[in-house]
Design a protein around this motif. Structure first.
Motif, PDB file in Angstrom:
ATOM      1  N   GLY A  35      -1.871  -0.033   7.341  1.00 41.30           N
ATOM      2  CA  GLY A  35      -0.971   0.121   6.203  1.00 41.30           C
ATOM      3  C   GLY A  35      -0.717  -1.185   5.480  1.00 41.30           C
ATOM      4  O   GLY A  35      -1.292  -2.233   5.804  1.00 41.30           O
ATOM      5  N   ASP A  48       5.705   8.692   8.448  1.00 45.66           N
ATOM      6  CA  ASP A  48       4.272   8.968   8.565  1.00 45.66           C
ATOM      7  C   ASP A  48       3.554   7.767   9.182  1.00 45.66           C
ATOM      8  O   ASP A  48       3.638   6.654   8.649  1.00 45.66           O
ATOM      9  CB  ASP A  48       3.701   9.249   7.171  1.00 45.66           C
ATOM     10  N   LEU A  53       2.304   4.940   0.923  1.00 40.97           N
ATOM     11  CA  LEU A  53       2.377   5.713   2.158  1.00 40.97           C
ATOM     12  C   LEU A  53       1.602   7.022   2.033  1.00 40.97           C
ATOM     13  O   LEU A  53       1.408   7.534   0.938  1.00 40.97           O
ATOM     14  CB  LEU A  53       3.833   6.021   2.497  1.00 40.97           C
ATOM     15  N   ALA A  72      -7.950   7.914   1.575  1.00 44.85           N
ATOM     16  CA  ALA A  72      -7.419   7.280   2.785  1.00 44.85           C
ATOM     17  C   ALA A  72      -8.383   6.263   3.388  1.00 44.85           C
ATOM     18  O   ALA A  72      -7.971   5.136   3.696  1.00 44.85           O
ATOM     19  CB  ALA A  72      -7.025   8.343   3.809  1.00 44.85           C
ATOM     20  N   LYS A  92       3.979   5.764  -2.786  1.00 44.18           N
ATOM     21  CA  LYS A  92       3.475   6.954  -2.084  1.00 44.18           C
ATOM     22  C   LYS A  92       2.201   7.432  -2.765  1.00 44.18           C
ATOM     23  O   LYS A  92       2.082   7.341  -3.994  1.00 44.18           O
ATOM     24  CB  LYS A  92       4.515   8.088  -2.119  1.00 44.18           C
ATOM     25  N   THR A 121       2.371   0.113  10.243  1.00 37.68           N
ATOM     26  CA  THR A 121       1.299   0.807  10.958  1.00 37.68           C
ATOM     27  C   THR A 121       1.850   2.076  11.613  1.00 37.68           C
ATOM     28  O   THR A 121       2.478   2.892  10.960  1.00 37.68           O
ATOM     29  CB  THR A 121       0.615  -0.139  11.970  1.00 37.68           C
ATOM     30  N   VAL A 168      -1.323   8.013   4.383  1.00 37.26           N
ATOM     31  CA  VAL A 168      -2.661   8.194   4.944  1.00 37.26           C
ATOM     32  C   VAL A 168      -2.639   9.106   6.168  1.00 37.26           C
ATOM     33  O   VAL A 168      -3.602   9.836   6.435  1.00 37.26           O
ATOM     34  CB  VAL A 168      -3.340   6.845   5.276  1.00 37.26           C
ATOM     35  N   MET A 180      -7.384   2.343   3.867  1.00 33.46           N
ATOM     36  CA  MET A 180      -7.258   1.789   5.211  1.00 33.46           C
ATOM     37  C   MET A 180      -8.198   0.612   5.451  1.00 33.46           C
ATOM     38  O   MET A 180      -7.913  -0.263   6.270  1.00 33.46           O
ATOM     39  CB  MET A 180      -7.506   2.887   6.246  1.00 33.46           C
ATOM     40  N   GLN A 200       1.076   5.048   9.669  1.00 34.81           N
ATOM     41  CA  GLN A 200       0.060   4.448   8.815  1.00 34.81           C
ATOM     42  C   GLN A 200      -0.959   3.707   9.666  1.00 34.81           C
ATOM     43  O   GLN A 200      -0.592   3.015  10.614  1.00 34.81           O
ATOM     44  CB  GLN A 200       0.702   3.471   7.820  1.00 34.81           C
ATOM     45  N   GLY A 249       5.340   3.928  11.130  1.00 37.93           N
ATOM     46  CA  GLY A 249       5.738   4.349   9.795  1.00 37.93           C
ATOM     47  C   GLY A 249       6.614   3.299   9.117  1.00 37.93           C
ATOM     48  O   GLY A 249       7.060   2.331   9.739  1.00 37.93           O
ATOM     49  N   LYS A 295       0.854  -1.192   0.000  1.00 35.78           N
ATOM     50  CA  LYS A 295       0.000   0.000   0.000  1.00 35.78           C
ATOM     51  C   LYS A 295       0.887   1.238   0.000  1.00 35.78           C
ATOM     52  O   LYS A 295       1.913   1.260   0.689  1.00 35.78           O
ATOM     53  CB  LYS A 295      -0.915   0.039   1.229  1.00 35.78           C
TER      54      LYS A 295
END
Length: 361
Positions: A319, A314, A196, A218, A273, A245, A198, A222, A316, A248, A194
């Motif tokens: 994720g 970030d 990056l 998002a 991304k 998750t 969200v 998710m 997630q 990151g 997935k």
């Protein structure tokens, strides 16, 4: 309460954190777990003499930083047990239930296993939010459980200051299909299922910056199940597996590389991304969890640009799967992934241990 009244409620206004960004930072978690009892230290009667456990043994427990606990049940199979819950990351109650459930079930898939059943964990501020809204959360959870082919078999609820929801999930896996996050080998290529970002998008939404055309991106991502992990368990050239998750990509990659006594080299341009992140980063739209992550493990990462920091750290929620594949099997792996609906390209590799754990080009 009417349907329109419940839809007008914005759940994120009732919590101080959001999604997996609620996670305690890795640095604080280390303090909490410091000095913890390992499974080897358990009394013999717990590990061996119980009739229930005579032929069973815990093979993945809290002495590793894996996604779930795993117990060998003595017939070539193992039971997977995990739990995950958090505060709302979206305003819609039904979507909150779907996302929290997909996130919890993901831990079973991240071990190469298949889920069997789930138990709900619900905390609800009854003085602030009507029970009908909690019912919508549960409906969303049931929808994801049905998609995963498992029952939502029960649960437990409390009256709490903030809304909380998640699942305890039981799964199973053949021992020869079990995947862990610390079993990668030198030369393995890295993949992520997935994109990056969200955390950046959900922060933009809370700040009122998110464009209408981006509002569904998002939540849709998710709520996507990581069921691909059950297939990955059957692939011998997948050497390590975890899901990304709250820590990151950098945090979970550090766990994989460090646990395998390796370092990782990441090619930032090829990391998956979401395409619209730059415009929100230009508006300083990134969650507080990003800086908590970097404060915890930034010393293990070579120098980064600001954009690399904000994207790779970030947090997630629900994720993607982070996958380590032997270098001589990447073509076969990418073919299998494509047949499963994933068009994956490697974004990095694992190399002999160096001064830092992760290097980003």
């Amino acid at each position: 309460m009417t349907s329109s009244e419940t839809q007008a409620i914005k759940l994120t206004q009732y919590s101080h954190g959001a999604g997996c960004g609620c996670k305690i930072s890795p640095k604080i978690l280390d303090k909490i777990l410091h000095g913890r009892t390992s499974n080897a230290d358990l009394p013999a009667q717990v590990n061996q003499s119980s009739d229930l456990l005579t032929h069973h043994s815990l093979i993945v427990g809290n002495d590793s930083r894996d996604d779930a606990a795993v117990m060998d049940i003595g017939n070539g199979e193992a039971i997977i047990s995990t739990t995950d819950f958090f505060m709302p990351i979206v305003d819609d109650a039904y979507d909150f239930g779907r996302i929290a459930s997909a996130n919890a079930i993901s831990d079973v898939y991240a071990m190469g296993g298949e889920p069997m059943m789930a138990i709900a964990i619900l905390g609800w501020p009854l003085d602030k939010l009507p029970p009908e809204v909690a019912g919508q959360v549960l409906e969303g959870s049931r929808a994801i459980c049905r998609e995963a082919g498992i029952p939502l078999a029960g649960g437990h609820s409390i009256d709490s200051p903030e809304p909380i929801f998640g699942l305890a999930v039981t799964g199973r896996v053949r021992l020869d299909h079990l995947k862990q996050n610390n079993t990668a080998t030198q030369g393995c290529r890295l993949y992520l299922t997935k994109p990056l970002g969200v955390g950046i998008l959900t922060t933009a939404q809370k700040k009122g910056l998110l464009k209408p055309e981006h509002t569904d991106i998002a939540p849709r991502q998710m709520a996507q199940l990581n069921s691909f992990g059950a297939l990955l368990g059957k692939l011998p050239y997948v050497k390590a597996l975890t899901d990304v998750t709250g820590f990151g990509l950098l945090g979970h990659l550090i766990e994989m590389a460090e646990g395998s006594n390796l370092s990782a080299i990441v090619e930032f341009e090829t990391v998956p991304k979401l395409p619209m992140l730059d415009e929100y980063l230009a508006q300083k739209s990134f969650p507080g969890g990003t800086m908590r992550n970097l404060d915890s493990y930034g010393h293990k990462v070579a120098e980064l640009t600001d954009v690399q920091r904000y994207v790779l750290a970030d947090p997630q929620t629900s994720g993607g799967l982070l996958i380590a594949v032997t270098p001589d099997s990447t073509e076969e792996f990418e073919r299998v992934a494509t047949e499963s609906g994933f068009h994956l390209k490697s974004f990095g590799e694992l190399v002999p241990r160096r001064e830092k754990v992760v290097y980003v080009n």
